[in-house]
Design a protein around this motif. Structure first.
Motif, short mmCIF file in Angstrom:
data_model
loop_
_atom_site.label_atom_id
_atom_site.label_comp_id
_atom_site.label_asym_id
_atom_site.label_seq_id
_atom_site.Cartn_x
_atom_site.Cartn_y
_atom_site.Cartn_z
N ASP A 425 0.84 -1.19 0.00
CA ASP A 425 0.00 0.00 0.00
C ASP A 425 0.88 1.24 0.00
OD1 ASP A 425 -1.86 -1.88 0.36
OD2 ASP A 425 -2.71 -1.07 2.21
N GLU A 426 1.97 1.15 0.75
CA GLU A 426 2.84 2.31 0.89
C GLU A 426 3.51 2.70 -0.43
OE1 GLU A 426 5.32 2.52 4.80
OE2 GLU A 426 4.51 0.51 4.51
N PHE A 429 0.90 4.21 -2.59
CA PHE A 429 0.54 5.55 -2.11
C PHE A 429 1.62 6.56 -2.49
CE2 PHE A 429 0.50 8.62 1.57
CZ PHE A 429 -0.56 9.36 1.09
N GLN A 433 0.83 9.71 -4.73
CA GLN A 433 1.06 11.03 -4.17
C GLN A 433 1.97 11.84 -5.09
OE1 GLN A 433 2.83 13.68 -2.59
NE2 GLN A 433 0.67 14.30 -2.38
N TYR B 45 -1.77 12.76 5.90
CA TYR B 45 -2.35 11.64 5.16
C TYR B 45 -3.78 11.93 4.72
CZ TYR B 45 1.63 8.69 6.46
OH TYR B 45 2.88 8.16 6.59
N SER B 48 -3.72 14.31 1.84
CA SER B 48 -3.25 13.74 0.58
C SER B 48 -4.13 12.59 0.10
CB SER B 48 -1.78 13.30 0.69
OG SER B 48 -1.61 12.46 1.80
N ARG B 50 -4.82 9.46 1.56
CA ARG B 50 -4.41 8.07 1.75
C ARG B 50 -5.59 7.19 2.14
NH1 ARG B 50 0.93 5.64 4.66
NH2 ARG B 50 0.53 3.56 3.87
N GLU B 51 -5.59 6.01 1.56
CA GLU B 51 -6.67 5.06 1.83
C GLU B 51 -6.65 4.64 3.30
OE1 GLU B 51 -7.83 1.13 -0.49
OE2 GLU B 51 -7.22 2.81 -1.76
N ILE B 72 -6.24 10.45 -4.92
CA ILE B 72 -4.88 10.77 -4.44
C ILE B 72 -4.07 11.47 -5.54
CG2 ILE B 72 -2.75 9.84 -3.45
CD1 ILE B 72 -4.37 7.29 -2.77
#
Lengths: 478, 253
Positions: A425-426, A429, A433, B45, B48, B50-51, B72
């Motif tokens: 997930d990171e 993300f 982003q 978070y 931005s 984030r899930e 996002i």
């Protein structure tokens, strides 16, 4: 995230179209008579027929192997047709102008134009459609260098001594169930001979296409690199989208004489079946090369297609100081299953092998690496390095590693490294982003994971392979 | 630039942000300080997208648009940048490749042609120098094997390349020695402009010696309990966060 990934993985198989070509196809079923008919269709000499019949005899006594980490319904060998050829190929066309335009269009649609002037410069292609070779390009240019590159059915007639000398020497007729079947019924494939000291002036490639329904494709490739010669060879494969499973059981034999080098790359994109596992190619392939003194064989494979993949491109390092390499990317998604890896058999002194395997599993697929590293009693100073990395996408897929190591020589060194990771997930993300959409992000992460293997592919195909992964992963993110 | 009204947000059903208001104008630098667990990182978070970070109440307006409605990557392309506290590694994907894709995603949004490899390389080399990273960092995998300080500098380099409108720095000072801290601060200061705003999230006042904030907010238990100018940070430095224990209860009452 996994929902996103699932979407990005939703498949789109671009090679899934069917060509409308009138074909001559055998009725389904397999017996001695069928083998005799194949041999007759190919106008084969008696020795070739006898060779086939002996293979058939051993096949009848063998049992289908069940040790692989694969689950599929029993294959009914009597429901498959063992020969299919476009009618237009019956009276061998003399030039490209005489080839059925529909056939040429098929290859064009697949991005393989067969007119030499439109082709990638520096790549010669043998195009195999169902059971026959349609055309082999750049043959004159290769002949100037003394290189033989032709359909194996033709080599049986034109170069019987070479074929007799090497056929079945690396993969014997009764090597395994699928190899025996192939030896009995193989229809076409490529034959390559590089004479002593010759560096093949261009990349050679074979493009396999299955078109007919209910047919199997059983191709046989034999590459002989004589002393001190070099060759780089690439194969590509696609098939139409069909609901039934189709069998593909190929055999590839490589012979690298003293100081010769063979680089064999595969981009396999057979139809993988739909999301629920309906249809797709069963790919049971035996690939093996033998290295004499100081010879070098390098296998690189990018496997993204097929419902079932069973293949272990291997090297027998017979000669002293010979080198074997195996670089593999295997991507499975949907319900695909792959059991793939290699065997490195070290017989000679100071032999070296490298195995880099990258398995990517997504959807509900299963991906297994199976490898054997064997150090024989005379393999003084032999070395192996193995690295197996698995990448999981989502939480419903599986990655498995089955490494076997057998060492009968105390001076041999074997190293094995393995990792398993997830597209996290990171990571996703971070990419999003930075403005990348999820699909782009996943394909970038996967490409990064495969980098060590892609750099082994010939330039034109490395780009191709990257794109293929991108298409394969489309919709896998959510 | 950014208008946060009565924001409530939760992670795994636990409410972390409990009625937060914040107004940021173009060109302003806002520092957000507070004890551990106050919700400082959560704010970054949530903004931005984030899930897993659910907004239950309130609104956020970014450049006049409803930020919470955007994906996002949409938020990122509109110019919202988050410098991560612990940036994750992406093995095998070079920094260069990653940032080029990223910069071009932003350019596409602005209707600009993508940069060619040569054009991008020129910009990237400059940015590399600005944060004192050797050029071979462009070739290395994203954050792969970077030290903590290198990761932070790499984040700032990305910020410089992406030219965002709103930069959120999530504890970009944590774990840095004084030299690295100065590099990070210089990188940030070089990007200050009348069109660009910053939210500097930090636990310590130290960073604010180098990045002078226009406003300092103290975040405790999911709310801003005190706001002031740069002097507030010094006050916190002296008194610590212990006094907030009572303060936050008061504010909640």
């Amino acid at each position: 995230m996994s929902e996103q990934i699932e979407q990005a993985l939703a498949r789109k198989y671009e090679a899934g179209f069917v060509s409308n070509i009138e074909s001559e196809t055998f009725a389904v079923g397999l017996d001695e008579e069928v083998i005799r008919r194949i041999s007759t269709m190919k106008n084969e000499p008696e020795w070739m027929l006898q060779w086939r019949l002996k293979a058939y005899e051993s096949w009848l006594k063998m049992e289908e192997p069940e040790w692989a980490h694969l689950h599929y319904p029993k294959i009914d060998y009597q429901s498959i047709s063992y020969y299919s050829a476009p009618k237009s190929m019956k009276d061998k066309p003399k030039s490209l102008d005489e080839v059925d335009p529909e056939l040429l269009r098929t290859y064009e649609k697949l991005g393989i134009p067969l007119h030499e002037q439109q082709m990638l410069a520096g790549v010669a292609v043998d195009a195999v459609f169902d059971s026959v070779s349609v055309v082999t390009t750049f043959r004159e240019k290769l002949e100037e260098a003394g290189v033989i590159f032709c359909p194996i059915s033709e080599a049986v007639h034109k170069y019987p001594e070479l074929v007799k000398k090497y056929l079945g020497t690396v993969v014997p007729r009764s090597d395994n169930y699928f190899a025996a079947l192939n030896s009995a019924v193989f229809t076409d494939g490529s034959f390559v001979y590089i004479p002593k000291g010759v560096r093949c002036p261009m990349e050679l490639s074979t493009y396999f296409r299955i078109n007919e329904q209910n047919t199997g494709q059983f191709e046989r490739t034999l590459i002989v690199a004589d002393e001190g010669s070099h060759v780089s060879y690439l194969e590509g494969c696609t098939a139409p989208q069909r609901d039934e499973n189709q069998l593909h059981a190929a055999v590839v034999e490589l012979v690298a004489m003293d100081n010769a080098k063979i680089k064999y790359s595969t981009v396999q994109n057979w139809y993988p079946g739909d999301e629920e596992g309906k249809g797709g190619i069963y790919n049971f392939v035996t690939k093996r090369g033998i290295c004499h003194n100081n010879a070098h064989i390098s296998w690189t494979q990018v496997e993204t297609g097929s419902a079932i993949t069973w293949k272990y491109p291997s090297c027998v390092l017979k000669g002293d100081n010979s080198v074997g390499e195996f670089y593999s990317v295997a991507l499975t998604r949907g319900r695909q299953q792959a059991d793939t890896g290699t065997k490195m058999i070290h017989l000679g002194k100071n032999t070296k092998s490298t195995i880099i395997s990258k398995g990517i599993s997504a959807g509900r697929s299963n991906n297994a690496y199976r490898g054997l590293v064997q150090m024989g009693p005379n393999s003084d100073g032999a070395r192996n390095f193995t690295q197996c990395d698995s990448l999981l996408i989502g939480d419903q897929c599986g990655a498995h590693t089955f490494p076997y190591i057998e060492s009968r020589n105390p001076s041999a060194i074997v190293e094995h490294e393995a990792t398993t990771s997830k597209v996290s997930d990171e990571q996703l993300f971070l990419c999003q982003q930075r403005g990348l959409d999820a699909e782009k992000a996943v394909s970038m992460i996967v490409n990064g994971f495969c980098k060590e293997v892609f750099k082994e592919l010939p330039m034109e195909f490395a780009v191709e392979a990257g794109k293929l992964l991108e298409i394969s992963l489309e919709g896998s993110v959510g | 630039m950014l208008k946060i009204k009565n924001l409530h947000a939760s992670v795994e059903d636990k409410t972390i942000i409990k009625g937060l208001d914040l107004n940021i104008k173009p060109g302003e630098v806002h520092a957000i300080m507070g004890p551990n667990g106050a919700g400082k990182s959560t704010l970054g978070y949530v903004l931005s997208g984030r899930e897993g970070y659910e907004v239950s109440e309130g609104s956020v307006e970014f450049k006049g648009q409803d930020l919470l409605e955007m994906d996002i990557e949409e938020r990122a392309r509109e110019g919202l940048f988050l410098a991560f506290q612990y940036p994750v590694e992406i093995p095998g994907v070079s920094n260069m490749e990653f940032m080029k894709e990223s910069v071009n995603a932003m350019r596409k949004k602005q209707g600009l042609e993508p940069l060619t490899a040569a054009e991008f390389l020129k910009k990237a080399k400059e940015a590399c120098k600005q944060v004192n990273l050797p050029l071979d960092f462009l070739k290395r995998g994203v954050n792969e094997g970077f030290s903590g300080g290198e990761k932070k500098r790499n984040e700032i380099m990305q910020m410089i390349l992406l030219e965002p409108k709103l930069c959120i720095l999530d504890e970009s000072d944590s774990g840095l020695d004084i030299d690295a801290l100065q590099v990070v601060a210089n990188g940030v200061n070089s990007q200050r402009s009348p069109e660009r705003s910053f939210i500097v999230v930090t636990h310590y006042q130290r960073l604010l010696d180098y990045i002078k904030p226009d406003f300092v907010h103290i975040l405790a238990d999911g709310k801003i309990v005190k706001s002031g100018d740069a002097s507030l940070a010094l006050e916190v430095e002296k008194a610590g966060y212990a006094w907030l224990g009572d303060k936050s209860k008061e504010a909640g009452a």
